[in-house]
Each structure stands twice: as C-alpha cells, then as structure tokens.
Design a protein around this motif. Sequence first.
Motif, PDB file in Angstrom:
ATOM      1  N   LYS A   1      45.856  44.683  55.118  1.00  0.00           N
ATOM      2  CA  LYS A   1      46.047  45.299  54.088  1.00  0.00           C
ATOM      3  C   LYS A   1      45.365  46.645  53.864  1.00  0.00           C
ATOM      4  O   LYS A   1      44.295  46.917  54.255  1.00  0.00           O
ATOM      5  CB  LYS A   1      45.739  44.572  52.977  1.00  0.00           C
TER       6      LYS A   1
ATOM      7  N   MET B   1      48.253  49.504  47.368  1.00  0.00           N
ATOM      8  CA  MET B   1      48.096  48.444  48.717  1.00  0.00           C
ATOM      9  C   MET B   1      49.203  48.363  49.460  1.00  0.00           C
ATOM     10  O   MET B   1      50.374  48.369  49.056  1.00  0.00           O
ATOM     11  CB  MET B   1      47.651  47.229  48.057  1.00  0.00           C
TER      12      MET B   1
ATOM     13  N   GLU C   1      57.425  49.507  44.674  1.00  0.00           N
ATOM     14  CA  GLU C   1      56.708  48.373  44.171  1.00  0.00           C
ATOM     15  C   GLU C   1      57.718  47.230  44.042  1.00  0.00           C
ATOM     16  O   GLU C   1      57.784  46.125  44.330  1.00  0.00           O
ATOM     17  CB  GLU C   1      55.859  48.408  43.226  1.00  0.00           C
TER      18      GLU C   1
ATOM     19  N   LEU D   1      52.081  47.249  46.837  1.00  0.00           N
ATOM     20  CA  LEU D   1      51.615  46.323  46.005  1.00  0.00           C
ATOM     21  C   LEU D   1      50.633  47.325  45.147  1.00  0.00           C
ATOM     22  O   LEU D   1      49.851  48.162  45.564  1.00  0.00           O
ATOM     23  CB  LEU D   1      50.851  45.394  46.466  1.00  0.00           C
ATOM     24  N   LEU D   2      50.636  47.184  43.749  1.00  0.00           N
ATOM     25  CA  LEU D   2      49.645  47.868  42.928  1.00  0.00           C
ATOM     26  C   LEU D   2      48.791  46.715  42.298  1.00  0.00           C
ATOM     27  O   LEU D   2      49.320  45.780  41.735  1.00  0.00           O
ATOM     28  CB  LEU D   2      50.499  48.351  41.574  1.00  0.00           C
ATOM     29  N   GLU D   3      47.556  47.028  42.747  1.00  0.00           N
ATOM     30  CA  GLU D   3      46.477  46.100  42.104  1.00  0.00           C
ATOM     31  C   GLU D   3      45.481  47.118  41.421  1.00  0.00           C
ATOM     32  O   GLU D   3      44.974  47.982  42.044  1.00  0.00           O
ATOM     33  CB  GLU D   3      45.705  45.463  43.241  1.00  0.00           C
ATOM     34  N   SER D   4      45.292  47.033  40.080  1.00  0.00           N
ATOM     35  CA  SER D   4      44.418  47.832  39.208  1.00  0.00           C
ATOM     36  C   SER D   4      44.829  49.323  39.492  1.00  0.00           C
ATOM     37  O   SER D   4      43.620  50.000  39.752  1.00  0.00           O
ATOM     38  CB  SER D   4      42.885  47.493  39.555  1.00  0.00           C
ATOM     39  N   HIS D   5      45.797  49.572  39.320  1.00  0.00           N
ATOM     40  CA  HIS D   5      46.280  50.970  39.327  1.00  0.00           C
ATOM     41  C   HIS D   5      46.081  51.660  40.994  1.00  0.00           C
ATOM     42  O   HIS D   5      46.449  52.818  41.237  1.00  0.00           O
ATOM     43  CB  HIS D   5      45.738  51.915  38.409  1.00  0.00           C
ATOM     44  N   ARG D   6      45.810  50.954  41.800  1.00  0.00           N
ATOM     45  CA  ARG D   6      45.511  51.301  43.361  1.00  0.00           C
ATOM     46  C   ARG D   6      46.794  50.787  44.133  1.00  0.00           C
ATOM     47  O   ARG D   6      47.270  49.735  43.870  1.00  0.00           O
ATOM     48  CB  ARG D   6      44.327  50.838  43.915  1.00  0.00           C
TER      49      ARG D   6
ATOM     50  N   ARG E   1      44.074  49.839  51.383  1.00  0.00           N
ATOM     51  CA  ARG E   1      44.151  50.448  50.025  1.00  0.00           C
ATOM     52  C   ARG E   1      44.185  51.826  50.135  1.00  0.00           C
ATOM     53  O   ARG E   1      43.326  52.493  50.808  1.00  0.00           O
ATOM     54  CB  ARG E   1      42.896  50.011  49.507  1.00  0.00           C
TER      55      ARG E   1
END
Length: 76
Positions: A33, A75, A62, A68-73, A35
């Motif tokens: 992964k 991935m 997405e 993938l969006l995790e906490s507006h980041r 970021r």
Amino acid sequence: MAAEISSENAEHRLLRLIDYFKNHIHRLKPDNKFRVELSRQQMADLTGLRVETVIRAIKTLERRGEVLLESHRIMR
C-alpha cells in the motif's frame, strides 16, 4: 510519462502519477500500500488539471476501487 499525462483522461493521469511515485520514487512493490503525500493542488499542478477535476476524479477512482480514501488521504 509526459505523453500519458498530457493526452489521457483525468483518472488515467492521476493513476499514472500515483503509480510513478509509488514505483519510481518510493520504490515499493506493486502489492504494498502507498499513501499519497501530495495535496490535491500539487496533483493538479503536476497533471495539468484543475483541483476540482482532481477531487472528482479521485472520487470516481474510489468508487471503482482503484484507490482508497482513509482520513482524506489517498491510498493505492
């Protein structure tokens, strides 16, 4: 890379940019992964897109499962 970024649609441009940073700058394996540390503005500047277009394209990617969006980041 410049030819792909200049002539393709927004989603393709962003994926190529993210993959370039993942594979050539950070030298991660494809199954790891990654970021994305770039802001939406930086991604827009590097691809020749507007920030609004980057935001819409990331949402589309997405929904397709490409990122993938995790906490507006972002991935990948």
